[in-house]
Each structure stands twice: as C-alpha cells, then as structure tokens.
Scaffold this motif. Structure first.
Motif, PDB file in Angstrom:
ATOM      1  N   ARG A  95       0.824  -1.206   0.000  1.00 49.73           N
ATOM      2  CA  ARG A  95       0.000   0.000   0.000  1.00 49.73           C
ATOM      3  C   ARG A  95       0.861   1.260   0.000  1.00 49.73           C
ATOM      4  O   ARG A  95       0.541   2.249  -0.666  1.00 49.73           O
ATOM      5  N   LEU A  96       1.968   1.228   0.729  1.00 51.47           N
ATOM      6  CA  LEU A  96       2.858   2.389   0.759  1.00 51.47           C
ATOM      7  C   LEU A  96       3.464   2.655  -0.619  1.00 51.47           C
ATOM      8  O   LEU A  96       3.583   3.808  -1.049  1.00 51.47           O
ATOM      9  N   VAL A  97       3.860   1.570  -1.307  1.00 49.44           N
ATOM     10  CA  VAL A  97       4.386   1.736  -2.665  1.00 49.44           C
ATOM     11  C   VAL A  97       3.322   2.324  -3.575  1.00 49.44           C
ATOM     12  O   VAL A  97       3.577   3.242  -4.365  1.00 49.44           O
ATOM     13  N   SER A  98       2.079   1.807  -3.469  1.00 50.96           N
ATOM     14  CA  SER A  98       0.988   2.316  -4.307  1.00 50.96           C
ATOM     15  C   SER A  98       0.726   3.788  -4.016  1.00 50.96           C
ATOM     16  O   SER A  98       0.443   4.575  -4.931  1.00 50.96           O
ATOM     17  N   LEU A  99       0.829   4.183  -2.747  1.00 46.78           N
ATOM     18  CA  LEU A  99       0.603   5.582  -2.377  1.00 46.78           C
ATOM     19  C   LEU A  99       1.636   6.485  -3.038  1.00 46.78           C
ATOM     20  O   LEU A  99       1.308   7.531  -3.609  1.00 46.78           O
ATOM     21  N   VAL A 100       2.903   6.070  -2.974  1.00 48.05           N
ATOM     22  CA  VAL A 100       3.975   6.857  -3.599  1.00 48.05           C
ATOM     23  C   VAL A 100       3.752   6.962  -5.110  1.00 48.05           C
ATOM     24  O   VAL A 100       3.898   8.039  -5.710  1.00 48.05           O
ATOM     25  N   LEU A 101       3.378   5.848  -5.739  1.00 52.92           N
ATOM     26  CA  LEU A 101       3.177   5.862  -7.194  1.00 52.92           C
ATOM     27  C   LEU A 101       2.002   6.752  -7.582  1.00 52.92           C
ATOM     28  O   LEU A 101       2.045   7.444  -8.609  1.00 52.92           O
ATOM     29  N   ARG A 137      -0.528  16.295  -6.747  1.00 55.03           N
ATOM     30  CA  ARG A 137      -1.150  16.528  -5.441  1.00 55.03           C
ATOM     31  C   ARG A 137      -2.515  15.841  -5.355  1.00 55.03           C
ATOM     32  O   ARG A 137      -3.358  15.982  -6.246  1.00 55.03           O
ATOM     33  N   LEU A 138      -2.732  15.113  -4.262  1.00 54.73           N
ATOM     34  CA  LEU A 138      -4.004  14.433  -4.014  1.00 54.73           C
ATOM     35  C   LEU A 138      -4.400  14.634  -2.564  1.00 54.73           C
ATOM     36  O   LEU A 138      -3.551  14.622  -1.667  1.00 54.73           O
ATOM     37  N   SER A 139      -5.688  14.777  -2.339  1.00 53.42           N
ATOM     38  CA  SER A 139      -6.179  14.923  -0.970  1.00 53.42           C
ATOM     39  C   SER A 139      -6.171  13.575  -0.264  1.00 53.42           C
ATOM     40  O   SER A 139      -6.117  12.509  -0.902  1.00 53.42           O
ATOM     41  N   ALA A 140      -6.267  13.623   1.071  1.00 53.66           N
ATOM     42  CA  ALA A 140      -6.320  12.380   1.844  1.00 53.66           C
ATOM     43  C   ALA A 140      -7.557  11.578   1.472  1.00 53.66           C
ATOM     44  O   ALA A 140      -7.522  10.341   1.406  1.00 53.66           O
ATOM     45  N   THR A 141      -8.657  12.259   1.196  1.00 56.21           N
ATOM     46  CA  THR A 141      -9.897  11.569   0.814  1.00 56.21           C
ATOM     47  C   THR A 141      -9.725  10.845  -0.512  1.00 56.21           C
ATOM     48  O   THR A 141     -10.144   9.689  -0.671  1.00 56.21           O
ATOM     49  N   VAL A 159      -9.010   2.346   1.643  1.00 57.85           N
ATOM     50  CA  VAL A 159      -8.768   2.344   3.086  1.00 57.85           C
ATOM     51  C   VAL A 159      -9.414   3.612   3.661  1.00 57.85           C
ATOM     52  O   VAL A 159      -9.970   4.438   2.936  1.00 57.85           O
ATOM     53  N   SER A 160      -9.331   3.772   4.968  1.00 62.91           N
ATOM     54  CA  SER A 160      -9.888   4.958   5.610  1.00 62.91           C
ATOM     55  C   SER A 160      -8.917   6.143   5.486  1.00 62.91           C
ATOM     56  O   SER A 160      -7.715   5.970   5.246  1.00 62.91           O
ATOM     57  N   THR A 161      -9.451   7.342   5.680  1.00 60.42           N
ATOM     58  CA  THR A 161      -8.612   8.542   5.666  1.00 60.42           C
ATOM     59  C   THR A 161      -7.576   8.492   6.779  1.00 60.42           C
ATOM     60  O   THR A 161      -6.426   8.912   6.604  1.00 60.42           O
ATOM     61  N   ARG A 162      -7.978   7.960   7.921  1.00 63.89           N
ATOM     62  CA  ARG A 162      -7.040   7.850   9.046  1.00 63.89           C
ATOM     63  C   ARG A 162      -5.853   6.956   8.678  1.00 63.89           C
ATOM     64  O   ARG A 162      -4.710   7.257   9.030  1.00 63.89           O
ATOM     65  N   THR A 163      -6.126   5.870   7.941  1.00 59.35           N
ATOM     66  CA  THR A 163      -5.039   4.986   7.514  1.00 59.35           C
ATOM     67  C   THR A 163      -4.098   5.707   6.564  1.00 59.35           C
ATOM     68  O   THR A 163      -2.868   5.555   6.645  1.00 59.35           O
ATOM     69  N   VAL A 164      -4.639   6.523   5.671  1.00 55.57           N
ATOM     70  CA  VAL A 164      -3.800   7.294   4.751  1.00 55.57           C
ATOM     71  C   VAL A 164      -2.875   8.233   5.533  1.00 55.57           C
ATOM     72  O   VAL A 164      -1.680   8.347   5.233  1.00 55.57           O
ATOM     73  N   LEU A 165      -3.413   8.907   6.530  1.00 57.98           N
ATOM     74  CA  LEU A 165      -2.598   9.839   7.312  1.00 57.98           C
ATOM     75  C   LEU A 165      -1.470   9.102   8.044  1.00 57.98           C
ATOM     76  O   LEU A 165      -0.339   9.603   8.127  1.00 57.98           O
ATOM     77  N   ARG A 166      -1.769   7.904   8.564  1.00 63.44           N
ATOM     78  CA  ARG A 166      -0.727   7.112   9.210  1.00 63.44           C
ATOM     79  C   ARG A 166       0.341   6.682   8.204  1.00 63.44           C
ATOM     80  O   ARG A 166       1.542   6.691   8.500  1.00 63.44           O
ATOM     81  N   ASP A 167      -0.093   6.335   6.990  1.00 67.81           N
ATOM     82  CA  ASP A 167       0.859   5.928   5.952  1.00 67.81           C
ATOM     83  C   ASP A 167       1.745   7.107   5.536  1.00 67.81           C
ATOM     84  O   ASP A 167       2.942   6.929   5.258  1.00 67.81           O
ATOM     85  N   ILE A 168       1.171   8.288   5.467  1.00 68.45           N
ATOM     86  CA  ILE A 168       1.952   9.477   5.122  1.00 68.45           C
ATOM     87  C   ILE A 168       3.031   9.708   6.172  1.00 68.45           C
ATOM     88  O   ILE A 168       4.202  10.007   5.859  1.00 68.45           O
ATOM     89  N   GLU A 169       2.671   9.559   7.442  1.00 68.85           N
ATOM     90  CA  GLU A 169       3.645   9.719   8.522  1.00 68.85           C
ATOM     91  C   GLU A 169       4.762   8.678   8.410  1.00 68.85           C
ATOM     92  O   GLU A 169       5.949   8.984   8.616  1.00 68.85           O
ATOM     93  N   ALA A 170       4.391   7.430   8.061  1.00 69.86           N
ATOM     94  CA  ALA A 170       5.387   6.368   7.934  1.00 69.86           C
ATOM     95  C   ALA A 170       6.345   6.656   6.788  1.00 69.86           C
ATOM     96  O   ALA A 170       7.562   6.432   6.894  1.00 69.86           O
TER      97      ALA A 170
END
Length: 334
Positions: free
Chosen positions: A5-11, A18-22, A30-41
């Motif tokens: 999922r992290l690789v997919s987010l970067v791609l 630019r993309l919003s968390a939503t 996944v949920s918006t909260r999961t996206v925010l945690r992935d961004i932090e990671a």
C-alpha cells in the motif's frame, strides 16, 4: 499488506501530483485515518512527501523524486497495460493487485515514454461491461477471501475443501485436488479432480473454501488449455443434450450463439421457389442445447426472429406455448 500500500501511495502521488487524503483513501480502498498514518510512515522513512494547505491542498512529493523500479521499454509496458485492462482478474480476486501492478508498470517507464504508453492504452478498450445494445455482460462476483483461498491451494499444490452449491442441489462440502483456474467471459472456473475423476467448479458457486495441509494428487505439469477443451467436449456431448436445426434472423445470431452449448453447422439461407417459410437472408444453424427445456426457452425468447425446423417435438412445444398465449390475450381483448 502495508508495504504494497505504501508503494501504491507513492506511485499515485508521482503520477497524479497533489491528491487529498480523501482521494488517496478512495484509490487505496482504506480509511482517511489509515492514509494519514501511511503518510507519517513515509516521511519517517525519508520519502519527501509534504502537505499543502488550502482549499485545493493535499499531499505531494518533492519534484524529481523517483522510486527505484525495474525499467520497461515502451512496447513491453504497453502490452502489460492492455492486458491489465481486461477484467478477468476480478474473477480470481486479483483486482486490487492488478491495479497496483499497473501503477508500477507506468512508473517503471522512462519518462520520455510514460505519457505516450498511457495515452495509447487509453485508446484500447478490451471486454467492456456492455455490448452495443447496452446489454450488460455479467461476470462472476467471487468474494476475495474465497478466491484467495482457492488460488493459494492451486499454486501451492494442496488439497482444497469447498462448500459448493451445484445447480438445483443443496450446498455441501467436498474435498478436491485443484488443477488450475480458468476464466471465460468474466466467469471463473476451478479445474480439479475428485476421487480421481475430472471435475469443473464455477467459482461463484463456491460458498466457502479451505486450503488443506495435505498435498494434492495431481501431475507435476499440466496443459490447461488442452484440459479445458477436453472437458468442454465431454460437456457438450453428455447428459440430456439435444440438437436442433433452426433458422434465425442475422440480427439475433449472437444472442443464439451466446446461449447454445455448441454450433455444429451454419449456412446462409436462400429462399427457393416452393420452399414454404424460408426467409431470404436468414441463417440456418445446427446447434446443441443442454436439454429440451433449455432449447424451448431459448427459441421462445427469440420469438418471431427464429424458427425451430427440427425436431418436431420442439416445434409442437413452441406452437402450444404460442397458442396458449394468443388465447390468453385474445380473451382479454374482447
């Protein structure tokens, strides 16, 4: 799996900017909260992703950042993109994996070819969901957990326990030796053996599946295309199947072909002097149906655009149906 999922987010950020968390949550399912945690990671791991404030803000990567992926040439990537546009992966529970793979394919291209390949792929449509008459082409809906369990047993070469709902029968459990998976017109099938006998199971009729630890009893190598053809031949020539000679309007040919088990012969029909009922320009086909009920249902659905020439019992059955319908509506019209 979080790493994928992290690789997919970067791609996604690389290819779309630019993309919003939503928006990211919708793409990654996944949920918006999961996206925010992935961004932090990602930030903690040194990936230069940053937040942009404002009405049109979102997350973005610093310009020039590139992931390390194996490169592909233009034609190789185009071939994979075209293959990825087919919907057959859904039948095997691989839809999300396919979407992730397509992101990696595009990102792996040299920058000079990336836009070209993606643009070419957009101009090719393979297996759309409807035909030109807006008739929906129905595919199988197989829950991912079931598809995944079946897929793992096939690849690992282990026995598989399934709860199967055969047509017209009470669902029951059975243990099979999986051979391979086949998709035809968006419908998935499991080829297997049971007690040494060949069996074919529709994936959408598997209500539950469990991979067992016991090795499957099957040959080390298999010619899946040949196995499918052999099973198809046995299916078309067994049971209570009936062969029908029919004439049909060319406009309804595909509908007939799509419901018959097999087409044994086909010729263009030409009206000859003295031949009663012949329609110039129609087609004459010899087709096989699963049973008498199947043949009657298909020909009735085609109405006046088709005529069963033989056997006589089918003509009689259709005549009785039409007579009863005419009597019903004739009485209400008075």
């Amino acid at each position: 799996m979080r790493a994928d999922r992290l690789v997919s987010l970067v791609l996604l950020l690389r290819q779309r900017g630019r993309l919003s968390a939503t928006a990211l949550a919708q793409e990654l399912e996944v949920s918006t909260r999961t996206v925010l945690r992935d961004i932090e990671a990602l930030s903690a791991a040194g990936v230069p992703v940053h937040a942009e404030r404002g009405r049109y803000g979102g997350f973005a990567l610093l310009p020039g950042f590139r992931t390390e992926l194996t490169g592909l040439n233009h034609d190789e990537a185009l071939a994979l993109l075209v293959a990825g546009s087919r919907r057959g992966a859904q039948a095997f529970g691989l839809g999300s994996a396919l979407a992730s793979a397509m992101l990696k394919v595009v990102d792996a291209l040299p920058e000079s070819h990336r836009d070209t390949a993606a643009g070419v792929a957009e101009r090719l449509l393979i297996d759309p969901e409807t035909d030109l008459l807006a008739r929906r082409l129905e595919g199988d809906d197989v829950p991912d957990p079931i598809a995944g369990e079946v897929r793992r047993a096939v690849f690992a070469g282990r026995k598989l326990r399934i709860r199967y709902a055969a047509v017209g029968r009470t669902p029951r459990w059975r243990t099979v030796d999986p051979i391979g998976l086949v998709t035809v017109r968006e419908q998935g099938y499991l080829l297997a053996t049971r007690s040494g006998e060949d069996r074919t199971y529709r994936l959408s009729r598997i209500l539950a599946a469990e991979e067992l630890a016991e090795p499957a009893e099957r040959p080390e190598r298999v010619d899946l295309d040949r196995a499918w053809q052999e099973r198809g031949t046995r299916f078309r020539t067994g049971g209570d199947q009936v062969t029908v000679l029919v004439r049909v309007d060319p406009a309804r040919r595909e509908e007939l072909m799509g419901t018959a088990l097999a087409v044994l012969a086909e010729d263009a029909e030409e009206a000859e002097a003295g031949e009663e009922g012949a329609v110039d320009g129609w087609l004459r086909l010899e087709v096989t149906f699963q049973d008498a009920r199947h043949a009657e249902w298909v020909l009735w659905k085609l109405a006046a655009d088709a005529e069963a020439l033989s056997p006589q019992w089918l003509r009689t059955a259709l005549h009785e149906r039409a007579t009863a319908l005419a009597a019903r509506y004739g009485a209400s019209a008075r």
